[in-house]
Every structure is written in C-alpha cells, then in structure tokens.
Write a protein that holds these residues in place. Sequence first.
Motif, PDB file in Angstrom:
ATOM      1  N   THR A   9       2.382  42.096 -43.988  1.00  0.00           N
ATOM      2  CA  THR A   9       3.718  41.964 -43.386  1.00  0.00           C
ATOM      3  C   THR A   9       3.789  40.610 -42.670  1.00  0.00           C
ATOM      4  O   THR A   9       2.752  40.028 -42.345  1.00  0.00           O
ATOM      5  N   PHE A  28       4.610  39.541 -52.933  1.00  0.00           N
ATOM      6  CA  PHE A  28       6.004  39.982 -52.867  1.00  0.00           C
ATOM      7  C   PHE A  28       6.077  41.508 -52.866  1.00  0.00           C
ATOM      8  O   PHE A  28       5.143  42.188 -53.287  1.00  0.00           O
ATOM      9  N   ARG A  29       7.222  42.001 -52.429  1.00  0.00           N
ATOM     10  CA  ARG A  29       7.394  43.452 -52.310  1.00  0.00           C
ATOM     11  C   ARG A  29       7.780  44.062 -53.668  1.00  0.00           C
ATOM     12  O   ARG A  29       8.888  44.570 -53.848  1.00  0.00           O
ATOM     13  N   ASP A  30       6.856  43.969 -54.612  1.00  0.00           N
ATOM     14  CA  ASP A  30       7.103  44.551 -55.940  1.00  0.00           C
ATOM     15  C   ASP A  30       5.787  44.698 -56.693  1.00  0.00           C
ATOM     16  O   ASP A  30       4.715  44.485 -56.133  1.00  0.00           O
ATOM     17  N   ASN A  41       4.396  44.245 -47.839  1.00  0.00           N
ATOM     18  CA  ASN A  41       4.662  42.965 -48.518  1.00  0.00           C
ATOM     19  C   ASN A  41       5.944  42.257 -48.081  1.00  0.00           C
ATOM     20  O   ASN A  41       6.627  42.690 -47.148  1.00  0.00           O
ATOM     21  N   SER A  43       9.606  39.974 -48.530  1.00  0.00           N
ATOM     22  CA  SER A  43      10.811  39.566 -49.254  1.00  0.00           C
ATOM     23  C   SER A  43      10.703  38.049 -49.427  1.00  0.00           C
ATOM     24  O   SER A  43       9.853  37.395 -48.808  1.00  0.00           O
ATOM     25  N   ARG A  44      11.588  37.488 -50.236  1.00  0.00           N
ATOM     26  CA  ARG A  44      11.571  36.021 -50.416  1.00  0.00           C
ATOM     27  C   ARG A  44      11.812  35.324 -49.081  1.00  0.00           C
ATOM     28  O   ARG A  44      11.167  34.332 -48.767  1.00  0.00           O
ATOM     29  N   GLU A  45      12.767  35.840 -48.316  1.00  0.00           N
ATOM     30  CA  GLU A  45      13.103  35.197 -47.049  1.00  0.00           C
ATOM     31  C   GLU A  45      11.939  35.284 -46.060  1.00  0.00           C
ATOM     32  O   GLU A  45      11.641  34.323 -45.336  1.00  0.00           O
ATOM     33  N   GLU A  46      11.288  36.452 -46.048  1.00  0.00           N
ATOM     34  CA  GLU A  46      10.126  36.602 -45.152  1.00  0.00           C
ATOM     35  C   GLU A  46       9.012  35.641 -45.534  1.00  0.00           C
ATOM     36  O   GLU A  46       8.328  35.084 -44.671  1.00  0.00           O
TER      37      GLU A  46
ATOM     38  N   GLU B  39      14.140  49.191 -42.185  1.00  0.00           N
ATOM     39  CA  GLU B  39      14.537  48.595 -43.462  1.00  0.00           C
ATOM     40  C   GLU B  39      13.461  48.820 -44.525  1.00  0.00           C
ATOM     41  O   GLU B  39      13.745  49.046 -45.706  1.00  0.00           O
ATOM     42  N   ARG B  40      12.193  48.783 -44.129  1.00  0.00           N
ATOM     43  CA  ARG B  40      11.086  48.930 -45.079  1.00  0.00           C
ATOM     44  C   ARG B  40      10.915  50.365 -45.594  1.00  0.00           C
ATOM     45  O   ARG B  40      10.112  50.613 -46.482  1.00  0.00           O
ATOM     46  N   ASP B  42      13.092  52.144 -47.180  1.00  0.00           N
ATOM     47  CA  ASP B  42      13.786  52.326 -48.467  1.00  0.00           C
ATOM     48  C   ASP B  42      14.226  53.783 -48.664  1.00  0.00           C
ATOM     49  O   ASP B  42      14.906  54.328 -47.811  1.00  0.00           O
TER      50      ASP B  42
END
Lengths: 325, 174
Positions: A9, A28-30, A41, A43-46, B39-40, B42
């Motif tokens: 994080t 990334f978160r995926d 994980n 996000s792009r912005e994070e 937010e995490r 989901d």
Amino acid sequence: MELICPAGTPAAFHEAVDAGADAVYCGFRDETNARNFPGLNFSREELRESIAYAKRKGTQTFVALNTFMRAGSEEIWYKGAADAVALGADALILADFGLMAHVAEKYPQQRLHVSVQASASNPDAINFLVDAFNAQRVVLPRTLTIADIARIGKNIRCEMEVFVFGGLCVMAEGRCSLSSYATGKSPNMNGVCSPASHVRYRKDGGELVSELGEFTINRFPAGEAAGYPTLCKGRFDIADSNGYAFEDPVSLDVMGELEALKAAGVKALKIEGRQRGKAYVAEVVSTMKAALNSPPERRAPLLARLRSMSEGQKTTSGAYEKRWR
Amino acid sequence: MLIPPILSAPLHMIPIPLIERICRLMFGRIAKAHPGLFERLDEHREKRFAFLPTDLPLAFVVVPGKQEISVLRQPVDIVADAVTEAPLFLLLGLMEGRCDADALFFSRDLSVTGDMEAMLAMRNALDASNIDLQKDLAKLAGPFAPIARRVIGEVRDRALKDQMKPAGEAAAWN
C-alpha cells in the motif's frame, strides 16, 4: 549491497522509504502481479504519488508485473508496462518472456529485472534473457545454496538479487502448481498463492484448523505458533506418520550470511512481504538497514527481534545453507 | 496488554444504547477524517465485520458501506461474514496499522474466521488509511482535547511496547 523492500500500500511504501530502503517494489491492483490480494496494491495515481515521494528521498521504485499473460488478454499486461514506464518506474520486474520481449522492443531504455517467477536459475537461462531482452538483473530462487549463487555469478552477464528475509517459497517459483491443484488459482496466472477465497480457519477445541479448498493444511494445538495455509508448509498424514512433507511454517533469514553473499557477487538483498502490513515493513526494513550497517557480530541480536513477526515465529537459512544433501 | 477486569467490569452495567451511541460518534469522526477509508473494500463493502475484544464483555459489528456500527454484549452468537478476535489494544493497533495482523496471527494473539477475502480487504483498507486515534478522537473531548490526546498517546505507547515481545532463542530453526 542494495536493500530492496516490499510495499503493498502507499502507506507501507512511505514506511519503507523512510526506514531507509534503497528501492521499493510494488504492483498494480490487478492480476499483473503475484500478490493480487483483496484490498492490496496500487492504483495508477497512488503509484504516481509514491514514485514522486521515493524520488524526493533518493529511493528507487521497481514495479512487479510478474504473472504470466493470458492468451487473448495480453493488453492488461501491456497497459501495466506502459503505465509503469510512463509513471517513472526505475525497473520493471517481469516473469513472462512474451512481456519481456514486448518491453524490450517498446521501451528499450527501460531497466528490466527478471522476476523470481521466471525460474531463471542457471547461467544459460539467465544469459539467454540478458541477450534476448537486455535484462539487467535477475532475482534468484530460494532453492539455491550460496555456493550455487557464487557459481552462477561468475558465469552471467547481469546483476544478481537474492531474497534474504521474509516468506520462504521452497518450490520452483513460477512453476509451482500446488495452489492450482487445490483451488484452480495460482500465483503464476492469477497472482494468488492459497487464494483467500479458498481459505478457511476454524476452531476445533483448542486447535486452530486451517483449510485450503478441500484440504486440511494444518491443525495447530493451543499455544503453538501458526503459519500460512499453504500446501508446501502443510502438516499431513503420510503413511504411518504425521508431519511436514515439504517445509515447516517458517520464514527465511540469511542475514547471517551477508559476507558470503557479498563475496558471491550479490548486488541486491530482497525482503519478501508485499502482503504484510506497514508495521511489519517499517520494523523489518529499519532493522535490516541497521544490520547492514553493523559489524557481523552485532547482527544476530538485532535480527532476533524479527522472529516474533515471522511465520511460525521461526526463521531458517533454508537452501542457502543446505546441510542435508 | 489486556484491559484489567476492574476496568472492563462496569461495561456489564452500562446500557448498550449508550455505548453504541459513543461508538457511532467515534466511527463517524474517523470516517469523516478518512473519507477514502473503505475504498479498498470493493465488493466487500456491504459485508458484516465483527470484532470481538477478548478482554471486554462486548462485541462490535461494522457494515462499512452503510457506516453502521452495532454493539452486542458477549457472549453472543454473532451473525457476521467475517469475525476477528483479539485483545482490545491489538484490535485498535490493527485499526491504526501499528500492529502487523500476520504476526499476531502467527503468535495466536489474533484469530479470524469466516470470509477471508473480506477480512483481508478490511485489513489492507485499514492498513492503508493512516488512522491516528490520538489525533482523530481527541477532538471529541472538546475543551479537554489536549488531556485526551496525552492520555490516548500514553496508553497507546504502553500497549505497543508490550506487543513487541521477542520470540526467544528457541525460535531459530535449521
């Protein structure tokens, strides 16, 4: 030697940087990385904000895209690589040869590291990746002895990074199918070893029972330290005995072998644990940094405190110091 | 660090609606200070998360998506998707991300049952949130905020010091 630290994080990322990491690795978160756990994980912005923070503090950021692409869905991984490059990642950690080829062709200036998930564990395999994709570093599996690492180091044309602390995977990483066998999901394709969706804990009297899919992984009696619900560290009935078939619930710690690793030509020391909390990251990174800056005789007392945070509350040097062959 | 029985005993007498009201006030304050808190989560946002402090006669059930918190008196058969049990100060340490959940699980100080995906998502959401109870809650004390801040800080420091206990030489293996 560089200290490469995990972050799941942005908060853990900041802790790692503040505690003195030379580089922080994240994903990334995926499904593009091998720690695709719920709520974990970036996000792009994070990632953009985290990289900017790291750069201000002189710390590098490595982005793990270390799962294997699914045929027909390559775009998810290509987009991950494009975004990581655009956001300013200092290196991409890759496992899939197809993705390595794509990155080498599209972003020739981008530094490329071979993930442990690529299972490159001999000079021929590593040099192939150097020649074909300009790989500049390889992360070696935790199945090699220090003598093996030294032999490899003399015969390859890139840097070596090795795991020195944290979760101990005892399998041929990137090739392990135990999780797939039990759940249909794996770290290699889905980014999850022992996916949480298939994990169940229950109490049976004083015992803690951990289950993965239809398998009982372990029964921990009251007072015994627990471990993760992974098949490779399960306690099973085998013939007339009951015990650990592959490995105990235990974490890796080879910080006692720093001088030997340095002599073997290791360039970077990696801490496992992107799935761990920021408290773990802060404590482990600061302790490891202090150990690196201490004379050898003062390292053991420093590192002993980390055992209480380790799986099974035990540590081992694992295959690095193999004694049983 | 456990809550001494002399401090937890009065909770048997205090009416649940009163405790619930205080908890909702604190929950609301934290949610306001950290708008991206859940937010995490989901798809796990609407699930029921139960937290059972092992040293209190109370249980707390949270539905993050509805910003709901209910308080029950233990022992009780909890209806929840995921249940976490640990001493109160460790639960608060987890909320702030000052304790590592895996380490507490290994040491058997914390137990989890139910939906592990939801539980992991909650753990990671809290860990990412930078909640600071000293800062976030002291304001509720109004003019006594500076005193509240000092007391919360001192209690927290003591609880965290107790938590980091060495595993001892026997833990070396191989």
